[in-house]
Design an enzyme around this catalytic site. Structure first.
Site, PDB file in Angstrom:
ATOM      1  CG  HIS A 164      -2.016  -1.035   1.081  1.00 18.68           C
ATOM      2  ND1 HIS A 164      -3.273  -0.748   0.630  1.00 18.68           N
ATOM      3  CD2 HIS A 164      -2.001  -2.370   1.302  1.00 18.68           C
ATOM      4  CE1 HIS A 164      -3.992  -1.858   0.594  1.00 18.68           C
ATOM      5  NE2 HIS A 164      -3.240  -2.868   1.000  1.00 18.68           N
ATOM      6  CG  ASP A 371       0.047   9.446   0.518  1.00 15.64           C
ATOM      7  OD1 ASP A 371       0.048   8.300   0.969  1.00 15.64           O
ATOM      8  OD2 ASP A 371      -0.697  10.355   0.936  1.00 15.64           O
TER       9      ASP A 371
HETATM   10  C1  GDG Z   1      -1.864   3.809   3.243  1.00 15.24           C
HETATM   11  C2  GDG Z   1      -0.905   4.548   2.316  1.00 15.24           C
HETATM   12  C3  GDG Z   1      -2.685   4.473   0.548  1.00 15.24           C
HETATM   13  C4  GDG Z   1      -8.815  10.236   7.932  1.00 15.24           C
HETATM   14  N1  GDG Z   1      -9.282  11.040   8.905  1.00 15.24           N
HETATM   15  C5  GDG Z   1     -10.472  10.562   9.272  1.00 15.24           C
HETATM   16  C6  GDG Z   1     -10.745   9.442   8.512  1.00 15.24           C
HETATM   17  N2  GDG Z   1      -9.694   9.263   7.680  1.00 15.24           N
HETATM   18  C7  GDG Z   1      -9.575   8.213   6.684  1.00 15.24           C
HETATM   19  C8  GDG Z   1      -9.724   8.791   5.301  1.00 15.24           C
HETATM   20  C9  GDG Z   1      -8.976   7.781   4.438  1.00 15.24           C
HETATM   21  C10 GDG Z   1      -7.940   7.215   5.398  1.00 15.24           C
HETATM   22  O1  GDG Z   1      -8.283   7.641   6.704  1.00 15.24           O
HETATM   23  C11 GDG Z   1      -6.529   7.701   5.060  1.00 15.24           C
HETATM   24  O2  GDG Z   1      -6.114   7.041   3.910  1.00 15.24           O
HETATM   25  P1  GDG Z   1      -4.830   7.450   3.051  1.00 15.24           P
HETATM   26  O3  GDG Z   1      -4.844   6.698   1.781  1.00 15.24           O
HETATM   27  O4  GDG Z   1      -4.887   8.900   2.811  1.00 15.24           O
HETATM   28  O5  GDG Z   1      -3.521   7.156   3.951  1.00 15.24           O
HETATM   29  P2  GDG Z   1      -2.846   5.946   4.857  1.00 15.24           P
HETATM   30  O6  GDG Z   1      -3.683   5.652   6.044  1.00 15.24           O
HETATM   31  O7  GDG Z   1      -1.490   6.400   5.153  1.00 15.24           O
HETATM   32  O8  GDG Z   1      -2.816   4.630   3.950  1.00 15.24           O
HETATM   33  C12 GDG Z   1      -1.717   5.368   1.306  1.00 15.24           C
HETATM   34  C13 GDG Z   1      -3.513   3.634   1.497  1.00 15.24           C
HETATM   35  O9  GDG Z   1      -2.676   2.920   2.403  1.00 15.24           O
HETATM   36  C14 GDG Z   1      -4.389   2.627   0.735  1.00 15.24           C
HETATM   37  O10 GDG Z   1      -3.631   1.746  -0.022  1.00 15.24           O
HETATM   38  O11 GDG Z   1      -3.563   5.295  -0.197  1.00 15.24           O
HETATM   39  O12 GDG Z   1      -0.836   5.996   0.406  1.00 15.24           O
HETATM   40  O13 GDG Z   1      -0.063   5.405   3.063  1.00 15.24           O
HETATM   41  O14 GDG Z   1      -9.830   6.769   4.022  1.00 15.24           O
HETATM   42  O15 GDG Z   1     -11.086   8.917   5.015  1.00 15.24           O
HETATM   43  N3  GDG Z   1     -11.876   8.733   8.653  1.00 15.24           N
HETATM   44  C15 GDG Z   1     -12.775   9.172   9.579  1.00 15.24           C
HETATM   45  N4  GDG Z   1     -12.545  10.246  10.373  1.00 15.24           N
HETATM   46  C16 GDG Z   1     -11.422  10.969  10.251  1.00 15.24           C
HETATM   47  O16 GDG Z   1     -11.240  11.943  10.986  1.00 15.24           O
HETATM   48  N5  GDG Z   1     -13.942   8.517   9.726  1.00 15.24           N
END
Ligand code: GDG
Length: 724
Positions: A164, A371
């Protein structure tokens, strides 16, 4: 029936300790939703760490039972495991390395040992549930060793891996002391997926350089199977975000929030606390915008949600302090009684409120320094059901490869980010709509369910391809069939290629001389059968190496033949016309001068350009250049240019191993014929064999031979059996 097992470091639930009891809270994360269609079916299951340490055996038993009903099985980690494997090796070595933050990398052997130990723990937990034919899909950088550990125990299982986070350039990977073990761990899988093409090409390059496994068009050729490496950009549950944004609940929150910020333009930013997300840089860009554009004061504010994460790790603590300081500074400098530039929240929000933030914001500012994908930007786009709003997206996020209609920025170019925000604030609704509609169409089509489907289809495809290649495998049954036929035969003959067939490849071809084991195998065989060593090597080398053996020798792909019956010297089997050599040699020499490590080998009927010792990558590049140069020259001279194992050879097309093999068999009747070889030059031998011959190609490439065999080791085993 075979089942599917999903494995990730964390289970899609969180386990909380409350009043002496444990409570489970299901995670609504994108991955959990996407994979729901898999692990909730039939006998399928999700295995992982529940996210809290539990020492009491009774409590553990209770948790196992409760998770069982949710189609999950826990891997329990101790406090030490969490500190050394998770916070340590995963988050202080792999995470910074894979995100290009080498300054934060920790090289701690105790952390590495814990990483191995915990991967083994996962392996044991899986083996308790998995059958030999099951499908196991392993997720992410905490479990890089697991695919190979599983492969050793379940050689026929279908094993997939998805990463990921980014996969960095070889230059970074080589810094990790345990790089080889990590890559070997990953190639235990049948399918290895990344978010972007760049990640996969970095991975293939690192595998080639560090493990020596070569690849072509995304297929790695391992000893006994092919492995597919591909890019699968992960999507989101589009409808979930779009529907939530339209819902009464979310819209009433929007109205309530709007009352408080009135008609200010809003910029939303949402990240987990992490240095890879570029949070301080973003606040600084916003400060610069306010400094340069006083007219925006009171008219625009930033809603900044930072979700607490890894706050026990020192670098994260420092990051939190830096953000606090920067936000404090900008707010204290610009705030008025009815305007605050940055609304900063260090906590997470319930889904409906998150949706309201997305829905009400005019701009999403997603500017990670690095990212893997980034789902926040996709969720913003899906939530903009009004089809207005602007996404400003970092080029360093995997998502930027897909979302070309976003305003793309380099997060290190502060003025560039400032200008992007400024322009976004005044972007015409028609342009906003055009960009939004195009991004929405793409995200709707490639949602998380499609991602799972495409990945699983590809997994089935690579398994079928492996099956096709191994259907001709020399297994125990074929082995004994060959043995029986050989024992029965009155006049058997064996054509054996040398390099890559009887012996493995070495850096200096001169060092590949027969070892004691091989000498004795050949000696025993030649007591029972005609043995012909049929090689591309020059006659002097071959003659010296097999001086004391009772075998026939064919050198230089059939130019020279030395028969054991005719005690004398080598005989020329082909008319040699080598007037072409001077021109070609000159060209090859030019490429040697430009390429340290390359050299020319001159054979009677051919010239060979060797690049095994050239810096990896450069050798390939020069070979391609030389190839097209020679192809052009070859036409004039009626020559053939052929690509071999780290060599490029130019020769007369009518001289080949098949012609020589046929000549040897000409006046005699053989009742058992076996030909073994490993590359394209041996294909000529295979083609020339009569129907009843056994022909075997080493490795799993497509071939004219009737069979494939795994490796040199297995060839030797077969020949030793025949000779015994
Ligand atoms: C890894 C990789 C890759 C955030 N704040 C709240 C909340 N969130 C949720 C968002 C989103 C998730 O968290 C964050 O996802 P990301 O993709 O931006 O980042 P990572 O957690 O670092 O994930 C990344 C991912 O894996 C998938 O393969 O995209 O690059 O680093 O879904 O919505 N959700 C809620 N409240 C919040 O305050 N409910």
């Amino acid at each position: 029936m075979s089942k599917t097992i999903i494995v990730s470091n964390r289970l899609p639930i969180s386990l909380r300790h409350r009043n002496g009891r444990f409570e489970f809270k299901p995670s609504a994360g994108g991955l959990a939703t996407g994979l729901g269609s898999i692990y909730k079916e039939g006998e399928n299951i999700w295995i992982g760490w529940p996210g809290n340490t539990v020492e009491d055996p009774e409590q553990r038993a209770e948790i196992i039972l409760e998770l069982h009903d949710l189609k999950m099985a826990p891997v329990f980690l101790t406090k030490e495991d969490v500190e050394e494997f998770y916070e340590g090796f995963s988050n202080e070595t792999l995470w910074p390395a894979f995100h290009y933050f080498t300054q934060y990398m920790v090289y701690n052997p105790a952390h590495w040992e814990a990483y191995v130990r915990v991967n083994e723990k996962f392996c044991e937990a899986i083996l308790k549930k998995a059958g030999p034919e099951d499908t196991i899909w392993v997720h992410d950088y905490q479990l890089l060793l697991l695919p190979q550990m599983l492969r050793e125990k379940l050689p026929n299982a279908t094993i997939a891996f998805f990463q990921h986070i980014p996969f960095p350039s070889y230059e970074i990977i080589r810094m990790i002391p345990w790089r080889k073990q990590l890559l070997e761990g990953m190639v235990g899988a049948d399918l290895i997926g990344f978010h972007t093409y760049d990640d996969m090409r970095h991975f293939l390059s690192a595998v080639g350089r560090i493990t020596g496994l070569s690849s072509e068009s995304g297929y790695i050729q391992a000893e006994n199977r092919i492995i597919n490496v591909d890019s699968f950009p992960m999507g989101i549950d589009y409808d979930k975000f779009a529907n939530q944004a339209k819902s009464r609940k979310t819209q009433s929150i929007v109205r309530e929030f709007r009352k408080q910020v009135e008609d200010q333009k809003l910029i939303i930013t949402i990240d987990r606390l992490d240095y890879s997300k570029g949070i301080p840089q973003r606040v600084q860009a916003f400060a610069q915008l306010l400094e340069q554009h006083k007219e925006l004061h009171g008219k625009v504010s930033m809603i900044m949600i930072v979700v607490p994460s890894r706050d026990k790790v020192q670098s994260y603590k420092e990051l939190k302090e830096e953000i606090d300081l920067l936000v404090g500074r900008i707010n204290s400098e610009y705030s008025t009684l009815n305007w605050k530039p940055v609304h900063y929240f260090y906590r997470s929000f319930p889904f409906e409120e998150l949706s309201a933030f997305y829905s009400m914001s005019d701009i999403a500012l997603v500017t990670p320094l690095r990212d893997g994908m980034n789902l926040v930007c996709k969720e913003f786009v899906a939530s903009k059901t009004s089809q207005t709003g602007v996404l400003i997206l970092s080029e360093m996020a995997g998502a930027s490869k897909e979302l070309q209609d976003a305003v793309l920025v380099n997060p290190n170019d502060r003025q560039g980010v400032v200008d992007a925000i400024y322009n976004a604030l005044s972007m015409k609704p028609a342009e906003q709509k055009a960009r939004m509609v195009s991004m929405q169409e793409s995200l709707k089509k490639y949602d998380v369910f499609q991602w799972v489907k495409v990945f699983m289809d590809r997994l089935a495809h690579v398994k079928a391809k492996q099956q096709e290649l191994t259907s001709k495998d020399v297994d125990a049954k074929v082995m004994s069939e060959i043995e029986v036929a050989f024992q029965k035969a009155k006049k058997p003959i064996l054509f054996l290629d040398y390099d890559g067939t009887l012996t493995g490849f070495v850096t200096n071809p001169k060092n590949a001389l027969p070892d004691e084991e091989l000498k004795s195998i050949i000696k025993n065989l030649s007591a029972k059968a005609e043995v012909v060593i049929i090689s591309g090597r020059d006659k002097d080398t071959l003659g010296t190496w097999f001086k004391d053996q009772n075998v026939d020798l064919i050198a230089e792909h059939g130019v020279w033949v030395k028969k054991k019956t005719e005690k004398g010297d080598w005989k020329l089997y082909a008319e040699i016309e080598d007037g072409w050599k001077d021109d070609i040699r000159q060209i090859m020499e030019y490429y040697v001068l430009r390429t340290p490590g390359a050299f020319i080998e001159e054979k009677h009927h051919s010239l060979v350009w060797h690049y095994r010792k050239v810096e990896s990558g450069l050798g390939d590049l020069r070979m391609r250049e030389l190839f097209s140069h020679l192809k052009y020259m070859a036409r004039g001279h009626n020559l053939q240019v052929l690509e071999g194992n780290m060599v490029l050879e130019i020769k007369r097309p009518d001289i080949n191993k098949g012609r020589a093999a046929t000549a040897i068999m000409k006046d005699q009747e053989f009742d058992f014929i076996l030909a073994v070889g490993d590359d394209w030059t041996d294909e000529d031998t295979f083609k020339a064999m009569p129907k009843n011959a056994y022909s075997i190609r080493v490795g799993y490439a497509y071939t004219q031979a009737n069979y494939n065999i795994k490796s040199v080791k297995q060839v030797r085993q077969l020949l030793a059996k025949l000779g015994s």
